[in-house]
Scaffold this active site. Structure first.
Site, PDB file in Angstrom:
ATOM      1  N   LYS A  19       0.836  -1.196   0.000  1.00 55.18           N
ATOM      2  CA  LYS A  19       0.000   0.000   0.000  1.00 55.18           C
ATOM      3  C   LYS A  19       0.878   1.256   0.000  1.00 55.18           C
ATOM      4  O   LYS A  19       0.625   2.205  -0.742  1.00 55.18           O
ATOM      5  CB  LYS A  19      -0.851  -0.003   1.270  1.00 55.18           C
ATOM      6  CG  LYS A  19      -2.318   0.247   1.032  1.00 55.18           C
ATOM      7  CD  LYS A  19      -3.035   0.366   2.356  1.00 55.18           C
ATOM      8  CE  LYS A  19      -4.308  -0.418   2.407  1.00 55.18           C
ATOM      9  NZ  LYS A  19      -5.014  -0.274   3.683  1.00 55.18           N
ATOM     10  N   GLU A  46      -5.506   1.383  17.818  1.00 62.47           N
ATOM     11  CA  GLU A  46      -6.675   0.523  17.676  1.00 62.47           C
ATOM     12  C   GLU A  46      -7.770   1.299  16.935  1.00 62.47           C
ATOM     13  O   GLU A  46      -7.960   2.494  17.202  1.00 62.47           O
ATOM     14  CB  GLU A  46      -7.173   0.143  19.070  1.00 62.47           C
ATOM     15  CG  GLU A  46      -7.726  -1.260  19.105  1.00 62.47           C
ATOM     16  CD  GLU A  46      -8.327  -1.551  20.454  1.00 62.47           C
ATOM     17  OE1 GLU A  46      -9.473  -2.013  20.486  1.00 62.47           O
ATOM     18  OE2 GLU A  46      -7.642  -1.270  21.463  1.00 62.47           O
ATOM     19  N   ASP A  75      -8.800   4.002   5.323  1.00 63.22           N
ATOM     20  CA  ASP A  75      -9.608   2.915   5.862  1.00 63.22           C
ATOM     21  C   ASP A  75     -10.568   2.523   4.757  1.00 63.22           C
ATOM     22  O   ASP A  75     -11.105   3.386   4.059  1.00 63.22           O
ATOM     23  CB  ASP A  75     -10.361   3.345   7.114  1.00 63.22           C
ATOM     24  CG  ASP A  75     -10.792   2.129   7.925  1.00 63.22           C
ATOM     25  OD1 ASP A  75     -10.006   1.166   8.024  1.00 63.22           O
ATOM     26  OD2 ASP A  75     -11.911   2.117   8.458  1.00 63.22           O
ATOM     27  N   SER A  76     -10.729   1.234   4.575  1.00 64.92           N
ATOM     28  CA  SER A  76     -11.588   0.806   3.476  1.00 64.92           C
ATOM     29  C   SER A  76     -12.341  -0.449   3.846  1.00 64.92           C
ATOM     30  O   SER A  76     -12.022  -1.101   4.842  1.00 64.92           O
ATOM     31  CB  SER A  76     -10.742   0.566   2.215  1.00 64.92           C
ATOM     32  OG  SER A  76      -9.791  -0.443   2.444  1.00 64.92           O
ATOM     33  N   GLY A 164      -8.975  -9.868  -1.187  1.00 63.08           N
ATOM     34  CA  GLY A 164     -10.146  -9.623  -0.342  1.00 63.08           C
ATOM     35  C   GLY A 164     -11.451 -10.095  -0.995  1.00 63.08           C
ATOM     36  O   GLY A 164     -11.559 -11.225  -1.473  1.00 63.08           O
ATOM     37  N   ASP A 166     -12.797  -9.041  -3.758  1.00 63.98           N
ATOM     38  CA  ASP A 166     -12.853  -8.784  -5.205  1.00 63.98           C
ATOM     39  C   ASP A 166     -13.600  -9.851  -6.007  1.00 63.98           C
ATOM     40  O   ASP A 166     -14.353  -9.501  -6.927  1.00 63.98           O
ATOM     41  CB  ASP A 166     -11.435  -8.640  -5.784  1.00 63.98           C
ATOM     42  CG  ASP A 166     -10.845  -7.276  -5.514  1.00 63.98           C
ATOM     43  OD1 ASP A 166     -11.594  -6.373  -5.106  1.00 63.98           O
ATOM     44  OD2 ASP A 166      -9.629  -7.114  -5.698  1.00 63.98           O
TER      45      ASP A 166
HETATM   46  P1  IMP Z   1      -8.043  -1.908   5.430  1.00 62.51           P
HETATM   47  O1  IMP Z   1      -8.576  -0.592   5.016  1.00 62.51           O
HETATM   48  O2  IMP Z   1      -6.650  -2.158   4.914  1.00 62.51           O
HETATM   49  O3  IMP Z   1      -8.247  -2.182   6.881  1.00 62.51           O
HETATM   50  O4  IMP Z   1      -8.902  -3.008   4.633  1.00 62.51           O
HETATM   51  C1  IMP Z   1     -10.125  -3.451   5.087  1.00 62.51           C
HETATM   52  C2  IMP Z   1     -10.588  -4.673   4.328  1.00 62.51           C
HETATM   53  O5  IMP Z   1     -11.479  -4.256   3.296  1.00 62.51           O
HETATM   54  C3  IMP Z   1      -9.533  -5.472   3.605  1.00 62.51           C
HETATM   55  O6  IMP Z   1      -8.960  -6.447   4.419  1.00 62.51           O
HETATM   56  C4  IMP Z   1     -10.353  -6.134   2.510  1.00 62.51           C
HETATM   57  O7  IMP Z   1     -11.005  -7.230   3.056  1.00 62.51           O
HETATM   58  C5  IMP Z   1     -11.420  -5.126   2.209  1.00 62.51           C
HETATM   59  N1  IMP Z   1     -11.059  -4.362   1.010  1.00 62.51           N
HETATM   60  C6  IMP Z   1     -10.694  -3.062   0.956  1.00 62.51           C
HETATM   61  N2  IMP Z   1     -10.429  -2.696  -0.304  1.00 62.51           N
HETATM   62  C7  IMP Z   1     -10.623  -3.794  -1.061  1.00 62.51           C
HETATM   63  C8  IMP Z   1     -10.502  -4.047  -2.474  1.00 62.51           C
HETATM   64  O8  IMP Z   1     -10.135  -3.190  -3.301  1.00 62.51           O
HETATM   65  N3  IMP Z   1     -10.787  -5.297  -2.846  1.00 62.51           N
HETATM   66  C9  IMP Z   1     -11.175  -6.274  -2.012  1.00 62.51           C
HETATM   67  N4  IMP Z   1     -11.297  -6.113  -0.707  1.00 62.51           N
HETATM   68  C10 IMP Z   1     -11.029  -4.867  -0.227  1.00 62.51           C
END
Ligand code: IMP
Length: 209
Positions: A19, A46, A75-76, A164, A166
């Site tokens: 990332k 956290e 965050d996603s 993830g 996808d």
């Molecule tokens: P974080 O923002 O890195 O905590 O990601 C949170 C979770 O969201 C990831 O572990 C994935 O499970 C899911 N996620 C976020 N972006 C994507 C994506 O582009 N494709 C698939 N899963 C995603």
């Protein structure tokens, strides 16, 4: 009006090297020096907030306060409309199986089962990916930008390009799942791509215009 990002240095508040590299490539034209959690010692707080924007801002602010430099965090997650937005901010946690390992086949099946339990047809159910990027300055100021891509679920999971969730997500206007689309094309339409576009337009572009 957004605050312009006039710093030369940026801390990328992620412990994920992939990332960090992607972010450095996108913001390369605007920043002279990037730092990651590997260069500067700062803890990952956290994620205690109940929204993407809350958690992204919390991570960015924590890194900015620890390092004394401006910081970027994201965050996603994956949101299914009929599940009231779940797994949402718990997207990574939904992938933890009974052995405590991260398994997205397990997470995708959990999504399907949750819909079945609700009596909702999983195939074609509405879903979206969300990404929030937060830029924080050491004085406590934060700018946040959201990107979202809408689509629908497909079962069984398809494709092996992405990560993830996808393989079970087909973006609107496409036949293929996110895991069947090339990464460059995914980047152009994805939640992350849109959040970056909004952030660059809001905080960076005027610097080079
Ligand atoms: P974080 O923002 O890195 O905590 O990601 C949170 C979770 O969201 C990831 O572990 C994935 O499970 C899911 N996620 C976020 N972006 C994507 C994506 O582009 N494709 C698939 N899963 C995603």
């Amino acid at each position: 009006m957004h605050r312009l990002f006039e710093e030369k240095e940026l801390v990328v508040a992620t412990h994920n090297a992939g990332k960090a590299k992607e972010i450095a490539a996108l913001l390369g034209p605007f920043i002279s020096r990037f730092y990651t959690a590997n260069d500067l010692d700062f803890p990952e707080p956290e994620e205690t907030e109940d929204s993407f924007v809350g958690n992204a801002a919390l991570k960015a602010l924590s890194a900015a306060q620890y390092t004394g430099k401006a910081a970027l965090a994201d965050d996603s997650g994956f949101c299914v409309e009929a599940l009231d937005g779940a797994p949402g901010i718990y997207s990574a946690r939904w992938a933890e199986n009974e052995h405590g390992e991260r398994d997205f086949n397990y997470a995708m099946e959990r999504v399907r089962q949750a819909l079945v339990d609700k009596g909702v047809e999983a195939q074609g159910a509405k879903a979206s990916f969300v990404c929030v990027l937060s830029l924080a300055w050491p004085d406590g100021h934060v700018e946040s930008f959201e990107g979202r891509v809408h689509g629908q679920l497909c079962f069984p999971p398809r494709g092996d390009k992405g990560f993830g969730y996808d393989p079970i997500f087909v973006p609107d206007g496409y036949e293929q799942s996110f895991a069947e689309i090339d990464s460059q094309e995914k980047q152009a339409i994805s939640h992350r791509g849109k959040a970056f576009e909004a952030m660059i337009a809001g905080c960076f572009k005027a610097l080079v215009a």
